[in-house]
Design a protein around this motif. Structure first.
Motif, PDB file in Angstrom:
ATOM      1  N   UNK A 168     -67.143  20.292 -44.855  1.00 33.61           N
ATOM      2  CA  UNK A 168     -65.729  20.133 -45.157  1.00 33.61           C
ATOM      3  C   UNK A 168     -64.965  19.953 -43.850  1.00 33.61           C
ATOM      4  N   UNK A 169     -63.828  19.302 -43.933  1.00 34.65           N
ATOM      5  CA  UNK A 169     -63.024  19.069 -42.748  1.00 34.65           C
ATOM      6  C   UNK A 169     -62.531  20.390 -42.170  1.00 34.65           C
ATOM      7  N   UNK A 170     -62.431  20.439 -40.845  1.00 31.38           N
ATOM      8  CA  UNK A 170     -61.917  21.634 -40.164  1.00 31.38           C
ATOM      9  C   UNK A 170     -60.546  22.008 -40.724  1.00 31.38           C
ATOM     10  N   UNK A 171     -59.695  20.986 -40.900  1.00 24.56           N
ATOM     11  CA  UNK A 171     -58.381  21.191 -41.512  1.00 24.56           C
ATOM     12  C   UNK A 171     -58.194  20.097 -42.561  1.00 24.56           C
ATOM     13  N   UNK A 172     -58.270  20.412 -43.864  1.00 23.30           N
ATOM     14  CA  UNK A 172     -58.186  19.405 -44.924  1.00 23.30           C
ATOM     15  C   UNK A 172     -56.881  18.616 -44.889  1.00 23.30           C
ATOM     16  N   UNK A 173     -56.936  17.416 -45.461  1.00 23.00           N
ATOM     17  CA  UNK A 173     -55.814  16.477 -45.359  1.00 23.00           C
ATOM     18  C   UNK A 173     -54.506  17.054 -45.890  1.00 23.00           C
ATOM     19  N   UNK A 174     -54.522  17.625 -47.094  1.00 23.23           N
ATOM     20  CA  UNK A 174     -53.286  18.148 -47.676  1.00 23.23           C
ATOM     21  C   UNK A 174     -52.659  19.241 -46.836  1.00 23.23           C
ATOM     22  N   UNK A 175     -53.494  20.064 -46.241  1.00 29.26           N
ATOM     23  CA  UNK A 175     -52.998  21.139 -45.382  1.00 29.26           C
ATOM     24  C   UNK A 175     -52.444  20.572 -44.084  1.00 29.26           C
ATOM     25  N   UNK A 176     -53.068  19.506 -43.562  1.00 29.91           N
ATOM     26  CA  UNK A 176     -52.561  18.885 -42.332  1.00 29.91           C
ATOM     27  C   UNK A 176     -51.135  18.393 -42.513  1.00 29.91           C
ATOM     28  N   UNK A 177     -50.861  17.783 -43.644  1.00 29.40           N
ATOM     29  CA  UNK A 177     -49.504  17.278 -43.897  1.00 29.40           C
ATOM     30  C   UNK A 177     -48.494  18.413 -43.950  1.00 29.40           C
ATOM     31  N   UNK A 178     -48.851  19.495 -44.614  1.00 32.24           N
ATOM     32  CA  UNK A 178     -47.976  20.663 -44.708  1.00 32.24           C
ATOM     33  C   UNK A 178     -47.717  21.256 -43.322  1.00 32.24           C
ATOM     34  N   UNK A 179     -48.778  21.404 -42.525  1.00 32.45           N
ATOM     35  CA  UNK A 179     -48.636  21.965 -41.186  1.00 32.45           C
ATOM     36  C   UNK A 179     -47.763  21.083 -40.309  1.00 32.45           C
ATOM     37  N   UNK A 180     -47.985  19.769 -40.384  1.00 28.24           N
ATOM     38  CA  UNK A 180     -47.242  18.839 -39.532  1.00 28.24           C
ATOM     39  C   UNK A 180     -45.753  18.861 -39.855  1.00 28.24           C
ATOM     40  N   UNK A 181     -45.415  18.861 -41.127  1.00 26.72           N
ATOM     41  CA  UNK A 181     -44.001  18.848 -41.533  1.00 26.72           C
ATOM     42  C   UNK A 181     -43.314  20.148 -41.117  1.00 26.72           C
ATOM     43  N   UNK A 182     -43.959  21.271 -41.384  1.00 25.14           N
ATOM     44  CA  UNK A 182     -43.350  22.571 -41.090  1.00 25.14           C
ATOM     45  C   UNK A 182     -43.243  22.825 -39.596  1.00 25.14           C
ATOM     46  N   UNK A 183     -44.287  22.492 -38.843  1.00 24.61           N
ATOM     47  CA  UNK A 183     -44.295  22.810 -37.419  1.00 24.61           C
ATOM     48  C   UNK A 183     -43.340  21.945 -36.615  1.00 24.61           C
ATOM     49  N   UNK A 184     -42.965  20.781 -37.144  1.00 22.50           N
ATOM     50  CA  UNK A 184     -41.998  19.934 -36.427  1.00 22.50           C
ATOM     51  C   UNK A 184     -40.660  20.644 -36.306  1.00 22.50           C
ATOM     52  N   UNK A 185     -40.354  21.510 -37.252  1.00 22.33           N
ATOM     53  CA  UNK A 185     -39.076  22.220 -37.230  1.00 22.33           C
ATOM     54  C   UNK A 185     -39.121  23.454 -36.340  1.00 22.33           C
ATOM     55  N   UNK A 186     -40.255  24.146 -36.326  1.00 18.09           N
ATOM     56  CA  UNK A 186     -40.317  25.442 -35.652  1.00 18.09           C
ATOM     57  C   UNK A 186     -41.179  25.445 -34.391  1.00 18.09           C
ATOM     58  N   UNK A 187     -42.055  24.445 -34.235  1.00 17.24           N
ATOM     59  CA  UNK A 187     -42.966  24.422 -33.105  1.00 17.24           C
ATOM     60  C   UNK A 187     -44.251  25.172 -33.361  1.00 17.24           C
ATOM     61  N   UNK A 188     -44.252  26.048 -34.385  1.00 18.15           N
ATOM     62  CA  UNK A 188     -45.464  26.810 -34.725  1.00 18.15           C
ATOM     63  C   UNK A 188     -45.432  27.137 -36.212  1.00 18.15           C
ATOM     64  N   UNK A 189     -46.591  27.067 -36.821  1.00 21.15           N
ATOM     65  CA  UNK A 189     -46.666  27.405 -38.238  1.00 21.15           C
ATOM     66  C   UNK A 189     -48.018  28.045 -38.524  1.00 21.15           C
ATOM     67  N   UNK A 190     -48.018  28.955 -39.513  1.00 21.72           N
ATOM     68  CA  UNK A 190     -49.254  29.602 -39.954  1.00 21.72           C
ATOM     69  C   UNK A 190     -49.266  29.624 -41.473  1.00 21.72           C
TER      70      UNK A 190
END
Length: 219
Positions: free
Chosen positions: A52-74
């Motif tokens: 499986x991918x280290x970080x699956x596609x759907x999760x990558x999109x969520x992380x990218x959108x959220x982290x653009x606002x805050x600089x860090x996301x978990x």
């Protein structure tokens, strides 16, 4: 049915192709490191065939959108914690998954008149050594990913690593010497530091020249 005059083919078509090319290039200049991260295919996150991918596609999109606002996301999903830190100004991001003791790094290099170069690596480090599990340099052209690693990265052999290491006169007779290059994707700047896998000594710098990297010995 009316036919286009023959002059259309050798005058108008080249102009249209040129316009489309300029438009695609302009779009790539506007894309950010987060945009490229979202678009990467799963194969660049897969560690071994069938994994499986280290970080699956759907999760990558969520992380990218959220982290653009805050600089860090978990995010914790199905018991797995995903983290991402992003530096939009320096066009760098780092992501990890609690499922693997690995780190994904990505950065963008730009040069006038050139498509952006996207470098990405999955790194694994222990107390004894570090290695690039995967390492790719890509360009995103007309909606497709093109691997240009061999075109932009100079070849570094084990003997070159050993020679540079000995020149630095930092050899440790008790250290386990692994002359495998470890490439460190930079968060700031455009120069890639190249280290011995073990001991962790910097032996080369890769200097960005706009089209490819030049190899320089570390001092």
């Amino acid at each position: 049915m009316k036919h286009l005059p023959s002059t259309f083919h050798w005058i108008v078509l080249p102009i249209l192709l040129s316009v489309l090319s300029v438009s695609a290039f302009a779009q790539s200049k506007q894309m950010t490191v987060a945009d490229y991260f979202k678009l990467l295919p799963d194969r660049y996150f897969t560690l071994l065939s069938g994994d499986a991918a280290l970080i699956p596609h759907g999760i990558r999109e969520d992380l990218a959108i959220a982290s653009r606002r805050t600089g860090y996301i978990e995010r914790t999903i199905s018991g797995i914690t995903y983290e991402m830190a992003i530096d939009m100004r320096n066009e760098y991001l780092m992501a990890s998954s609690s499922q693997w003791e690995l780190v994904f790094e990505m950065a963008v290099w730009r040069a006038k008149g050139q498509e952006p170069l996207i470098g990405l690596s999955i790194n694994g480090c222990t107390a004894a050594s570090c290695k690039n599990v995967t390492l790719h340099f890509l360009r995103y052209k007309n909606g497709a990913w093109v691997d240009v690693t061999d075109q932009v990265l100079p070849k570094i052999t084990a003997q070159m690593m050993l020679d540079a290491y000995e020149t630095l006169k930092r050899s440790d007779p008790e250290a386990t010497v692994l002359p495998r290059p470890f490439y460190e994707i930079p968060r700031v700047g455009t120069t890639i530091a190249v280290y011995m896998a073990s001991p962790r000594v910097k032996v080369f710098n890769l200097i960005w020249r706009g089209e490819r990297f030049d190899l320089r010995k570390a001092e």
